[in-house]
Design a protein around this motif. Sequence first.
Motif, mmCIF file in Angstrom:
data_model
loop_
_atom_site.group_PDB
_atom_site.id
_atom_site.type_symbol
_atom_site.label_atom_id
_atom_site.label_comp_id
_atom_site.label_asym_id
_atom_site.label_seq_id
_atom_site.Cartn_x
_atom_site.Cartn_y
_atom_site.Cartn_z
ATOM 1 N N ALA A 142 -1.441 -4.232 5.786
ATOM 2 C CA ALA A 142 -2.550 -3.333 5.480
ATOM 3 C C ALA A 142 -3.565 -3.315 6.623
ATOM 4 O O ALA A 142 -4.076 -2.256 7.003
ATOM 5 C CB ALA A 142 -3.214 -3.744 4.171
ATOM 6 N N HIS B 299 3.983 4.718 -7.952
ATOM 7 C CA HIS B 299 3.216 5.230 -6.817
ATOM 8 C C HIS B 299 3.629 6.648 -6.434
ATOM 9 O O HIS B 299 3.030 7.229 -5.511
ATOM 10 C CB HIS B 299 3.369 4.294 -5.619
ATOM 11 N N THR C 63 -3.393 3.891 2.072
ATOM 12 C CA THR C 63 -4.290 3.262 1.104
ATOM 13 C C THR C 63 -3.721 1.909 0.707
ATOM 14 O O THR C 63 -2.644 1.843 0.098
ATOM 15 C CB THR C 63 -4.450 4.130 -0.156
ATOM 16 N N PRO C 64 -4.385 0.810 1.045
ATOM 17 C CA PRO C 64 -3.879 -0.505 0.632
ATOM 18 C C PRO C 64 -4.087 -0.735 -0.852
ATOM 19 O O PRO C 64 -4.964 -0.115 -1.475
ATOM 20 C CB PRO C 64 -4.724 -1.475 1.462
ATOM 21 N N VAL C 65 -3.290 -1.624 -1.435
ATOM 22 C CA VAL C 65 -3.536 -2.021 -2.812
ATOM 23 C C VAL C 65 -4.765 -2.925 -2.846
ATOM 24 O O VAL C 65 -5.139 -3.532 -1.838
ATOM 25 C CB VAL C 65 -2.318 -2.751 -3.424
ATOM 26 N N GLY D 72 0.816 -1.202 0.000
ATOM 27 C CA GLY D 72 0.000 0.000 0.000
ATOM 28 C C GLY D 72 0.850 1.251 0.000
ATOM 29 O O GLY D 72 2.079 1.203 0.012
ATOM 30 N N ARG D 73 0.179 2.374 0.019
ATOM 31 C CA ARG D 73 0.814 3.688 -0.104
ATOM 32 C C ARG D 73 0.325 4.588 1.019
ATOM 33 O O ARG D 73 -0.864 4.574 1.367
ATOM 34 C CB ARG D 73 0.453 4.282 -1.467
#
Length: 211
Positions: A200, A115, A54-56, A46-47
Motif C-alpha cells: 500500500a 471488491h 485505495t488501501p484497506v 487494497g483495490r
Amino acid sequence: MSATAEPRRASKPKPKTSVYISVDVEADGPIPGPYSMLSFGAAVAGRQDGDGFTPVADPARDTFYRELRPIADAYVPEARAVSGLDRARLGREGAEPGVAMGEFTAWVRGVARAHGAQPVMCGYPAAYDWMFLYWYLIRFTGDSPFGHSGCLDMKTLYATKAGVPLRSVSKRSMPAALLPGRRHTHHALDDAVEQAELFANLMRWGAVESG
C-alpha cells in the motif's frame, strides 16, 4: 457524413479493477514438487480502479492462513529452519494440500466478489511465493483464481518507481517512510500482513526518486 464532419472517436475501454492480495509462503526447499510448501498466509492490501489505488483500512482484518502436510520426504534444513515449522507435526496435523488450496481459492474469489475486482497476488519478492502458490493451485485444484499471470512483484514496483536497478533493491535501500510498522517474523500470516502494508505504501508513493 459531410466533408466537414469530425469522425466519431472511439471511447477508451474502462480499465478493469484489481484487488491486490499479499501472499507469503514458507517452504522447505527451493522448488515445489521435490520440496513442500509448509504454510502460507494472505492478506487483502487494497483495490485499484481507473481513479487510483485505495488501501484497506487494516490489512490484518481480511486474511487467510494454512499450515500444510508435507508432500515430499526431502527438505533443506536451512530452508525449513527459517519458519521453524516442525515437519513431523505438520505430517500429523497439517491440512491436506487439496483441501487447503480449495479453501484458499474460495476465499480469493469471495474477496474478488466483495471488491468487484479481479484478484492479483503480490509478494516481496513475488517469484518464489508465486512459484509455490501457483504450482500447488494447479497440482491440487487444477485452476488458479489469479489466472496464470495475475502476479505483481513489490521489488520490481519499487525499482521502477525509484528508477534504480532491480538487483540494488532491498528493504534497507528503501526510504524509511515506505517501510511497514510491523515486524517481519517469518510466520507466513504475519509477513503477508506486513507486506500488504508495504505494498500500500509503494502504491501511494507518487514521487520518482533515485535513492
